[in-house]
Design a protein around this motif. Structure first.
Motif, PDB file in Angstrom:
ATOM      1  N   THR A 172       0.868  -1.165   0.000  1.00 18.45           N
ATOM      2  CA  THR A 172       0.000   0.000   0.000  1.00 18.45           C
ATOM      3  C   THR A 172       0.907   1.217   0.000  1.00 18.45           C
ATOM      4  O   THR A 172       2.072   1.130   0.366  1.00 18.45           O
ATOM      5  CB  THR A 172      -0.905   0.035   1.243  1.00 18.45           C
ATOM      6  OG1 THR A 172      -0.091  -0.007   2.410  1.00 18.45           O
ATOM      7  CG2 THR A 172      -1.868  -1.146   1.253  1.00 18.45           C
ATOM      8  N   ILE A 362       4.275 -10.065   6.511  1.00 19.85           N
ATOM      9  CA  ILE A 362       2.863 -10.434   6.604  1.00 19.85           C
ATOM     10  C   ILE A 362       2.677 -11.934   6.436  1.00 19.85           C
ATOM     11  O   ILE A 362       1.890 -12.565   7.171  1.00 19.85           O
ATOM     12  CB  ILE A 362       2.045  -9.660   5.544  1.00 19.85           C
ATOM     13  CG1 ILE A 362       1.985  -8.177   5.912  1.00 19.85           C
ATOM     14  CG2 ILE A 362       0.634 -10.231   5.417  1.00 19.85           C
ATOM     15  CD1 ILE A 362       1.294  -7.312   4.875  1.00 19.85           C
ATOM     16  N   ASN A 366       1.180 -14.170   9.402  1.00 19.08           N
ATOM     17  CA  ASN A 366      -0.073 -14.872   9.117  1.00 19.08           C
ATOM     18  C   ASN A 366       0.082 -16.374   9.333  1.00 19.08           C
ATOM     19  O   ASN A 366      -0.856 -17.042   9.810  1.00 19.08           O
ATOM     20  CB  ASN A 366      -0.513 -14.592   7.681  1.00 19.08           C
ATOM     21  CG  ASN A 366      -1.855 -15.212   7.359  1.00 19.08           C
ATOM     22  OD1 ASN A 366      -2.873 -14.894   7.959  1.00 19.08           O
ATOM     23  ND2 ASN A 366      -1.871 -16.116   6.388  1.00 19.08           N
ATOM     24  N   ARG A 384      -0.872  -8.460  12.869  1.00 17.26           N
ATOM     25  CA  ARG A 384      -0.494  -7.079  13.198  1.00 17.26           C
ATOM     26  C   ARG A 384       0.899  -6.780  12.644  1.00 17.26           C
ATOM     27  O   ARG A 384       1.819  -7.560  12.838  1.00 17.26           O
ATOM     28  CB  ARG A 384      -0.495  -6.854  14.708  1.00 17.26           C
ATOM     29  CG  ARG A 384      -1.873  -6.970  15.355  1.00 17.26           C
ATOM     30  CD  ARG A 384      -1.806  -6.707  16.854  1.00 17.26           C
ATOM     31  NE  ARG A 384      -3.096  -6.857  17.484  1.00 17.26           N
ATOM     32  CZ  ARG A 384      -4.006  -5.883  17.576  1.00 17.26           C
ATOM     33  NH1 ARG A 384      -3.717  -4.674  17.088  1.00 17.26           N
ATOM     34  NH2 ARG A 384      -5.169  -6.095  18.142  1.00 17.26           N
ATOM     35  N   VAL A 385       1.014  -5.644  11.996  1.00 17.70           N
ATOM     36  CA  VAL A 385       2.295  -5.165  11.493  1.00 17.70           C
ATOM     37  C   VAL A 385       2.463  -3.726  11.958  1.00 17.70           C
ATOM     38  O   VAL A 385       1.583  -2.890  11.734  1.00 17.70           O
ATOM     39  CB  VAL A 385       2.380  -5.235   9.955  1.00 17.70           C
ATOM     40  CG1 VAL A 385       3.670  -4.618   9.458  1.00 17.70           C
ATOM     41  CG2 VAL A 385       2.267  -6.680   9.492  1.00 17.70           C
ATOM     42  N   ARG A 388      -0.413  -2.262  13.983  1.00 14.97           N
ATOM     43  CA  ARG A 388      -1.724  -2.078  13.369  1.00 14.97           C
ATOM     44  C   ARG A 388      -2.212  -3.384  12.754  1.00 14.97           C
ATOM     45  O   ARG A 388      -1.418  -4.162  12.209  1.00 14.97           O
ATOM     46  CB  ARG A 388      -1.667  -0.996  12.286  1.00 14.97           C
ATOM     47  CG  ARG A 388      -1.446   0.410  12.840  1.00 14.97           C
ATOM     48  CD  ARG A 388      -1.329   1.436  11.738  1.00 14.97           C
ATOM     49  NE  ARG A 388      -0.113   1.266  10.956  1.00 14.97           N
ATOM     50  CZ  ARG A 388       0.264   2.077   9.976  1.00 14.97           C
ATOM     51  NH1 ARG A 388      -0.513   3.102   9.644  1.00 14.97           N
ATOM     52  NH2 ARG A 388       1.383   1.864   9.330  1.00 14.97           N
ATOM     53  N   VAL A 390      -3.613  -5.755  10.109  1.00 17.18           N
ATOM     54  CA  VAL A 390      -3.621  -5.803   8.650  1.00 17.18           C
ATOM     55  C   VAL A 390      -4.968  -6.347   8.193  1.00 17.18           C
ATOM     56  O   VAL A 390      -5.359  -7.454   8.588  1.00 17.18           O
ATOM     57  CB  VAL A 390      -2.483  -6.707   8.112  1.00 17.18           C
ATOM     58  CG1 VAL A 390      -2.510  -6.742   6.590  1.00 17.18           C
ATOM     59  CG2 VAL A 390      -1.133  -6.217   8.615  1.00 17.18           C
ATOM     60  N   VAL A 394      -5.955  -7.392   2.560  1.00 20.44           N
ATOM     61  CA  VAL A 394      -4.547  -7.144   2.281  1.00 20.44           C
ATOM     62  C   VAL A 394      -3.741  -8.426   2.443  1.00 20.44           C
ATOM     63  O   VAL A 394      -2.860  -8.736   1.628  1.00 20.44           O
ATOM     64  CB  VAL A 394      -3.993  -6.032   3.199  1.00 20.44           C
ATOM     65  CG1 VAL A 394      -2.483  -5.874   3.002  1.00 20.44           C
ATOM     66  CG2 VAL A 394      -4.700  -4.713   2.933  1.00 20.44           C
ATOM     67  N   VAL A 395      -4.039  -9.195   3.500  1.00 19.61           N
ATOM     68  CA  VAL A 395      -3.361 -10.478   3.705  1.00 19.61           C
ATOM     69  C   VAL A 395      -3.611 -11.393   2.515  1.00 19.61           C
ATOM     70  O   VAL A 395      -2.689 -12.046   2.012  1.00 19.61           O
ATOM     71  CB  VAL A 395      -3.844 -11.153   5.008  1.00 19.61           C
ATOM     72  CG1 VAL A 395      -3.224 -12.539   5.155  1.00 19.61           C
ATOM     73  CG2 VAL A 395      -3.501 -10.289   6.220  1.00 19.61           C
TER      74      VAL A 395
END
Length: 485
Positions: A172, A362, A366, A384-385, A388, A390, A394-395
């Motif tokens: 992003t 990620i 995950n 969380r990355v 925050r 995710v 996005v994952v």
């Protein structure tokens, strides 16, 4: 049937080629100053490129910019990289420095995509204008031709976002300014300043000004082109190796973070998971390789072992591809590490290639979240990355990208094997091309692809461009559904 706004695409291509012709004109100025025989092919190529740009722009100047979408952006960006490599190869081809059309195109594509592989065996015999043009292709490719153009041509206005999103790398985009043209200007400004600082540091060492400028252009862009046949090893200078190693790391760092750091917000660095993971992997792999070199008695001096390890690890993970030694002589252990570094790559929003560290973080987080769900099936365990959560979409997009990345590497490897390459070299070339790295495995560890069959050279060129444009852009255009309403 979907109607592509072809006039807008042609207008973009026209502006791109007109601007690009000034860079080629700069290389011609170097040729004129040095009274080289490359002046005529550079001027002729510049004329052809600017003429094509004017023709494109005049054809598309009346484009209706109220009907612009992601499709126009993807087509414009893809054609920019394809045509720039075509027009950009002309000085090599017309001047006879690379007499093969295929080789000249591969050399130029490797430049604009910052892959850094080459077909040239005697780089030091090239005239200075050609060497500067070669370096400029990487410098522009690093910042992103589209981003550079948006920074200088605000007339794109609101339509610039389609081009920006189609070209700039990352998961992003953190738009740290309210308008995309302002984002591009800030990015270009940071990129330019870092290049100038590096040039001055290299010039302060054993490099002369000409070599310092060329290596400054190709280091910040994580491209890896050198003016010497033996690359950075030519100088045998610990100072040069440390300086270039550090700036390769900076080139592979998210340029947004560099911007905020320059503004005094240093805390943003330490709160960024991608930044911490990237430098942790660099540190761990450097330590492991240093111990390996000492243990195998490949190096007896601890400082030299550390320096060589640091430089080669950074060169591979940042996809720069500079060389100071033949790392294939370091054994199978380092070959495994090299492949891992080539796949992982640098940070999102940087000039580096590869899968990108942000996606890697990620995927790993995950995976651990899914493992925890095996024992706690009813628990909600978000990824969380940087503190925050995710979003799940996005994952999913990252997982899809990783699958596409690996699938494309396998398909590329298969085609290369069918063209006569052995498996390990084909795999290394495929991964290297998609990651825009340059050095591969086996006899291609030096990044010289001159011995590749013709078909393989075109396959590698395609993989370079696909990897530079983050895979989805090119693969989406190839789908029949892209051209339907």
């Amino acid at each position: 049937m979907f109607r592509l706004n072809i006039r807008f695409v042609l207008k973009v291509l026209g502006l791109m080629h007109i601007i690009e012709s000034f860079f080629m004109l700069g290389a011609a100025g170097v040729a004129f100053f040095n009274q080289g025989d490359d002046l005529y092919p550079l001027l002729l190529s510049c004329g052809i490129m600017s003429g094509a740009g004017i023709l494109f722009y005049l054809t598309g100047r009346t484009a209706n910019e109220s009907r612009i979408g992601g499709r126009e952006g993807m087509v414009a960006v893809s054609l920019t990289w394809t045509l720039f490599s075509f027009f950009g190869m002309m000085p090599f081809y017309l001047g006879g420095y690379i007499p093969s059309f295929t080789d000249a195109y591969l050399e130029t594509m490797a430049g604009f995509t910052t892959t850094g592989s080459t077909v040239l065996n005697h780089i030091e015999t090239l005239p200075r204008g050609i060497l500067v043009w070669r370096s400029l292709t990487q410098w522009q490719g690093g910042i992103g031709i589209i981003v550079f153009t948006i920074a200088l041509m605000p007339l794109f206005g609101g339509t610039a976002m389609q081009l920006f999103d189609a070209e700039i790398s990352g998961i992003t985009h953190e738009h740290f300014m309210p308008r995309v043209t302002q984002v591009a200007k800030r990015v270009f400004g940071i990129y330019f300043v870092m290049t100038c600082i590096l040039i001055l540091l290299l010039w302060a060492g054993p490099m002369d000004l000409f070599d310092a400028v060329n290596h400054g252009l190709t280091t910040i862009s994580t491209g890896g082109y050198s003016t010497k046949d033996t690359s950075i090893a030519y100088w045998h200078s610990p100072y040069i190796e440390y300086v270039i190693g550090i700036f390769m790391c900076l080139g592979a760092t998210n340029i947004t973070l560099v911007y905020f750091t320059c503004k005094g917000n240093i805390k943003k660095l330490w709160h960024d998971d991608e930044f911490r993971w990237f430098y942790s992997i660099v540190f761990i792999c450097t330590a492991l390789v240093t111990v390996w070199l000492m243990f195998m008695h490949l190096k007896d001096n601890p400082e030299e072992a550390f320096r060589k390890s640091f430089f080669q690890v950074v060169s591979l993970i940042t996809s720069t591809g500079f060389g100071i030694e033949n790392y294939m002589q370091w054994g199978a252990f380092f070959t495994i590490i090299a492949l891992m570094l080539m796949v992982t790559g640098g940070c999102a929003g940087s000039t580096a290639g590869g899968l990108k560290m942000g996606r890697f973080v990620i995927l790993v987080k995950n995976m651990f979240a899914e493992l925890k769900k095996q024992t706690h099936p009813n628990a909600l365990i978000p990824v969380r990355v940087s503190g925050r959560v995710v979003p799940s979409h996005v994952v999913q997009r990252v997982q899809t990208f990783a699958f596409a990345y690996m699938s494309l590497a396998i398909v590329g490897c298969t085609v290369l094997v069918l063209d006569g390459l052995v498996f390990d070299e084909a795999l290394g070339l495929s991964v290297s091309a998609i990651g825009n790295i340059g050095p591969a495995i086996g006899k291609y560890a030096s990044g010289n692809y001159a011995d590749l069959p013709v078909l393989s050279k075109w396959v590698v060129s395609f993989l370079m461009m696909t990897g530079r444009l983050e895979i989805f852009t090119i693969l989406t255009i190839l789908l029949p559904g892209f051209w339907k309403q």
